[in-house]
Design a protein around this motif. Structure first.
Motif, mmCIF file in Angstrom:
data_model
loop_
_atom_site.group_PDB
_atom_site.id
_atom_site.type_symbol
_atom_site.label_atom_id
_atom_site.label_comp_id
_atom_site.label_asym_id
_atom_site.label_seq_id
_atom_site.Cartn_x
_atom_site.Cartn_y
_atom_site.Cartn_z
ATOM 1 N N PRO A 1 0.848 -1.202 0.000
ATOM 2 C CA PRO A 1 0.000 0.000 0.000
ATOM 3 C C PRO A 1 0.876 1.243 0.000
ATOM 4 O O PRO A 1 1.981 1.243 0.535
ATOM 5 C CB PRO A 1 -0.792 -0.131 1.300
ATOM 6 N N THR A 2 0.393 2.318 -0.578
ATOM 7 C CA THR A 2 1.207 3.527 -0.712
ATOM 8 C C THR A 2 1.411 4.246 0.611
ATOM 9 O O THR A 2 2.373 4.996 0.763
ATOM 10 C CB THR A 2 0.570 4.510 -1.698
ATOM 11 N N LEU A 3 0.504 4.067 1.565
ATOM 12 C CA LEU A 3 0.577 4.720 2.881
ATOM 13 C C LEU A 3 0.636 6.240 2.763
ATOM 14 O O LEU A 3 1.152 6.918 3.654
ATOM 15 C CB LEU A 3 1.783 4.216 3.686
ATOM 16 N N GLY A 4 0.161 6.786 1.658
ATOM 17 C CA GLY A 4 0.189 8.228 1.469
ATOM 18 C C GLY A 4 1.519 8.777 0.994
ATOM 19 O O GLY A 4 1.715 9.994 0.958
ATOM 20 N N ALA A 5 2.427 7.906 0.590
ATOM 21 C CA ALA A 5 3.747 8.351 0.134
ATOM 22 C C ALA A 5 3.645 9.083 -1.198
ATOM 23 O O ALA A 5 2.729 8.857 -1.982
ATOM 24 C CB ALA A 5 4.686 7.146 -0.010
ATOM 25 N N THR A 6 4.602 9.957 -1.428
ATOM 26 C CA THR A 6 4.718 10.633 -2.712
ATOM 27 C C THR A 6 6.096 10.368 -3.292
ATOM 28 O O THR A 6 7.066 10.135 -2.558
ATOM 29 C CB THR A 6 4.510 12.147 -2.573
ATOM 30 N N ALA A 7 6.203 10.389 -4.604
ATOM 31 C CA ALA A 7 7.474 10.169 -5.300
ATOM 32 C C ALA A 7 7.861 11.424 -6.065
ATOM 33 O O ALA A 7 6.996 12.155 -6.557
ATOM 34 C CB ALA A 7 7.361 8.988 -6.257
ATOM 35 N N LYS A 8 9.157 11.669 -6.173
ATOM 36 C CA LYS A 8 9.669 12.848 -6.867
ATOM 37 C C LYS A 8 9.900 12.606 -8.354
ATOM 38 O O LYS A 8 10.298 13.507 -9.084
ATOM 39 C CB LYS A 8 10.962 13.310 -6.204
ATOM 40 N N GLN A 9 9.699 11.367 -8.786
ATOM 41 C CA GLN A 9 9.860 11.000 -10.188
ATOM 42 C C GLN A 9 8.961 9.801 -10.443
ATOM 43 O O GLN A 9 8.392 9.245 -9.503
ATOM 44 C CB GLN A 9 11.323 10.669 -10.492
ATOM 45 N N PRO A 10 8.759 9.377 -11.704
ATOM 46 C CA PRO A 10 7.859 8.254 -11.971
ATOM 47 C C PRO A 10 8.265 7.000 -11.207
ATOM 48 O O PRO A 10 9.446 6.642 -11.144
ATOM 49 C CB PRO A 10 8.005 8.052 -13.487
ATOM 50 N N GLN A 11 7.283 6.327 -10.619
ATOM 51 C CA GLN A 11 7.476 5.074 -9.910
ATOM 52 C C GLN A 11 6.238 4.204 -10.094
ATOM 53 O O GLN A 11 5.118 4.727 -10.182
ATOM 54 C CB GLN A 11 7.701 5.305 -8.415
ATOM 55 N N PRO A 12 6.396 2.890 -10.144
ATOM 56 C CA PRO A 12 5.219 2.015 -10.204
ATOM 57 C C PRO A 12 4.317 2.177 -8.982
ATOM 58 O O PRO A 12 3.119 1.937 -9.056
ATOM 59 C CB PRO A 12 5.831 0.609 -10.253
ATOM 60 N N ASN A 13 4.923 2.549 -7.863
ATOM 61 C CA ASN A 13 4.227 2.825 -6.610
ATOM 62 C C ASN A 13 4.958 4.007 -5.983
ATOM 63 O O ASN A 13 6.185 3.965 -5.852
ATOM 64 C CB ASN A 13 4.297 1.595 -5.698
ATOM 65 N N PRO A 14 4.259 5.087 -5.605
ATOM 66 C CA PRO A 14 4.963 6.254 -5.064
ATOM 67 C C PRO A 14 5.739 5.967 -3.787
ATOM 68 O O PRO A 14 6.579 6.770 -3.377
ATOM 69 C CB PRO A 14 3.842 7.267 -4.816
ATOM 70 N N LEU A 15 5.477 4.828 -3.159
ATOM 71 C CA LEU A 15 6.245 4.424 -1.979
ATOM 72 C C LEU A 15 7.684 4.063 -2.344
ATOM 73 O O LEU A 15 8.603 4.189 -1.532
ATOM 74 C CB LEU A 15 5.561 3.217 -1.321
ATOM 75 N N LEU A 16 7.895 3.644 -3.586
ATOM 76 C CA LEU A 16 9.197 3.133 -4.013
ATOM 77 C C LEU A 16 10.237 4.239 -4.156
ATOM 78 O O LEU A 16 9.933 5.377 -4.496
ATOM 79 C CB LEU A 16 9.079 2.409 -5.355
ATOM 80 N N ASP A 17 11.467 3.865 -3.905
ATOM 81 C CA ASP A 17 12.637 4.648 -4.260
ATOM 82 C C ASP A 17 13.775 3.651 -4.433
ATOM 83 O O ASP A 17 13.548 2.448 -4.541
ATOM 84 C CB ASP A 17 12.945 5.728 -3.204
ATOM 85 N N ASN A 18 14.985 4.152 -4.439
ATOM 86 C CA ASN A 18 16.160 3.328 -4.711
ATOM 87 C C ASN A 18 16.572 2.561 -3.453
ATOM 88 O O ASN A 18 17.588 2.844 -2.833
ATOM 89 C CB ASN A 18 17.290 4.247 -5.194
ATOM 90 N N ILE A 19 15.776 1.569 -3.066
ATOM 91 C CA ILE A 19 15.994 0.834 -1.814
ATOM 92 C C ILE A 19 17.278 0.009 -1.909
ATOM 93 O O ILE A 19 17.472 -0.758 -2.840
ATOM 94 C CB ILE A 19 14.793 -0.060 -1.490
ATOM 95 N N GLU A 20 18.132 0.167 -0.911
ATOM 96 C CA GLU A 20 19.463 -0.448 -0.989
ATOM 97 C C GLU A 20 19.916 -1.108 0.300
ATOM 98 O O GLU A 20 20.714 -2.038 0.278
ATOM 99 C CB GLU A 20 20.487 0.606 -1.407
ATOM 100 N N ASN B 1 20.393 13.510 -4.307
ATOM 101 C CA ASN B 1 19.765 13.845 -5.571
ATOM 102 C C ASN B 1 18.364 14.377 -5.316
ATOM 103 O O ASN B 1 17.581 13.754 -4.600
ATOM 104 C CB ASN B 1 19.728 12.543 -6.395
ATOM 105 N N THR B 2 18.026 15.511 -5.894
ATOM 106 C CA THR B 2 16.724 16.118 -5.642
ATOM 107 C C THR B 2 15.565 15.292 -6.187
ATOM 108 O O THR B 2 14.420 15.485 -5.772
ATOM 109 C CB THR B 2 16.660 17.541 -6.253
ATOM 110 N N ALA B 3 15.828 14.385 -7.109
ATOM 111 C CA ALA B 3 14.769 13.556 -7.686
ATOM 112 C C ALA B 3 14.535 12.272 -6.896
ATOM 113 O O ALA B 3 13.689 11.464 -7.277
ATOM 114 C CB ALA B 3 15.108 13.201 -9.132
ATOM 115 N N GLN B 4 15.267 12.086 -5.799
ATOM 116 C CA GLN B 4 15.141 10.878 -4.990
ATOM 117 C C GLN B 4 14.956 11.239 -3.529
ATOM 118 O O GLN B 4 15.185 12.382 -3.113
ATOM 119 C CB GLN B 4 16.370 9.978 -5.180
ATOM 120 N N THR B 5 14.565 10.227 -2.738
ATOM 121 C CA THR B 5 14.232 10.446 -1.335
ATOM 122 C C THR B 5 14.975 9.459 -0.448
ATOM 123 O O THR B 5 15.077 8.277 -0.782
ATOM 124 C CB THR B 5 12.712 10.265 -1.114
#
Length: 344
Positions: free
Chosen positions: A288-307, A330-334
């Motif tokens: 679930p998105t949990l209300g997350a927002t993304a700064k660039q296109p993502q399949p789910n706005p919760l996603l980012d570069n998880i490492e 990077n300003t396009a990532q969180t």
């Protein structure tokens, strides 16, 4: 590895943190095992962007590549630009930052982290690649051997920035395991190598068995591994597609019946090689998105570069797993922390 998404067109410390309750981002009102389900095996409680684009004592807080639970229950967070932070387990706020360097004083491409039983830090750099042992204040104490084939070309067959990413200590503390992020030259099967070491006297490590693991697709690498108490592994697979976003999947993997490939020159065709077995636990895009927002296109706005990933405890039969994304400054990532519960 630093996935440059800005260019897109659009288990020693496990018990120490069983009561981790960090400050959270927006939460879903549903039950963590139903409404917050990512799959039948994984649910997400919450996320936190509290550290996104912040600084501590003049050091940028972000670029996180690995997490570990320290002996005092705090969270050690390694950034891939040669700094190691101590974070408050509840608030995530930094308490200390230690700069790391190689033997010549140069910065590391620091990617993998284990806090050993004596509190020293085992840290990978994917430039050579290397694994060094550091004191808590950043002094080099030891350096582990690396198989010649896993060294970066021309010394070996690996590609710089695609080597040791994940690092974990297996139960009992006698075996260390590092995951290569991508295949080495000649392994046209697409399998990546998992290298192990066994502990010797004086807390040194010697080379031991090696295993082959196959990511789902050629664009997916292995940024992190974490050992479970039964010696199975939680494995993250991660990739990026321009204009689409990140793919992040969590697997349960079992190396206990895999073939030792330390003497296997190439994995092309894999004759007689039994891979590390794996089972999909969840695709993070299905959370679930949990209300997350993304700064660039993502399949789910919760996603980012998880490492980064660490197991922080166990509650009611589920492991508490903390993930973190690498924002690459990077300003396009969180910089985002994710609080999962995983049943295996």
């Amino acid at each position: 590895m630093r996935l440059r998404t800005v260019l897109t067109t659009a288990t020693a410390g496990l018990a120490a943190a069983t009561c981790l309750t960090a400050a959270a981002g927006p939460a879903n009102a549903g039950n963590s095992r139903t409404g917050n389900a990512c799959s039948s095996s994984v649910s997400i409680d919450r996320f936190s962007d509290a550290l996104d684009k912040t600084t501590y004592d003049g050091t940028f807080v972000g670029n996180f590549s690995a997490l570990a639970v320290d002996k005092d229950g705090s969270i050690a967070a390694l950034e891939d630009r040669s700094s190691l932070f101590d974070l408050n387990a509840k608030s995530l706020q930094p308490k200390r930052a230690v700069h790391l360097a190689d033997e010549n004083g140069a910065d590391l491409d620091s990617e993998g982290l284990v806090i050993d039983r004596d509190g020293t830090r085992l840290i990978t750099s994917e430039t050579e690649p290397s694994i060094r042992r550091y004191s808590a204040d950043g002094k080099i104490l030891d350096r582990l051997p690396v198989p010649s084939s896993l060294l970066v070309a021309p010394a070996g067959r690996a590609v710089s920035n695609q080597t040791f990413e994940g690092l974990t200590l297996l139960p009992g503390g006698h075996t260390l395991l590092a995951s290569m992020e991508y295949p080495i030259a000649g392994d046209t099967s697409g399998d990546v190598r998992f290298q192990t070491w066994t502990r010797t006297r004086g807390d040194h490590f010697k080379l031991a068995a090696q295993y082959a693991y196959k990511p789902d697709a050629s664009f997916l690498g292995v940024p992190e591994v974490q050992a479970l108490p039964d010696s199975r592994l939680l494995v993250l697979e991660r990739g990026f597609t321009s204009g689409v976003g990140n793919t992040v999947r969590l697997y349960l993997a079992d190396p206990r019946h895999a073939t030792d490939t330390s003497r296997t020159d190439t994995l092309t065709g894999r004759p007689g090689v039994h891979l590390v077995e794996k089972t999909l636990l969840a695709d993070i895009a299905d959370c679930p998105t949990l209300g997350a927002t993304a700064k660039q296109p993502q399949p789910n706005p919760l996603l980012d570069n998880i490492e980064g990933m660490v197991i922080t405890g166990k509650e009611k039969g589920r492991y508490k797993v903390l993930l973190v994304s690498d924002d690459n400054q990077n300003t396009a990532q969180t910089t985002r922390f994710y609080y999962l519960r995983v049943r295996v």
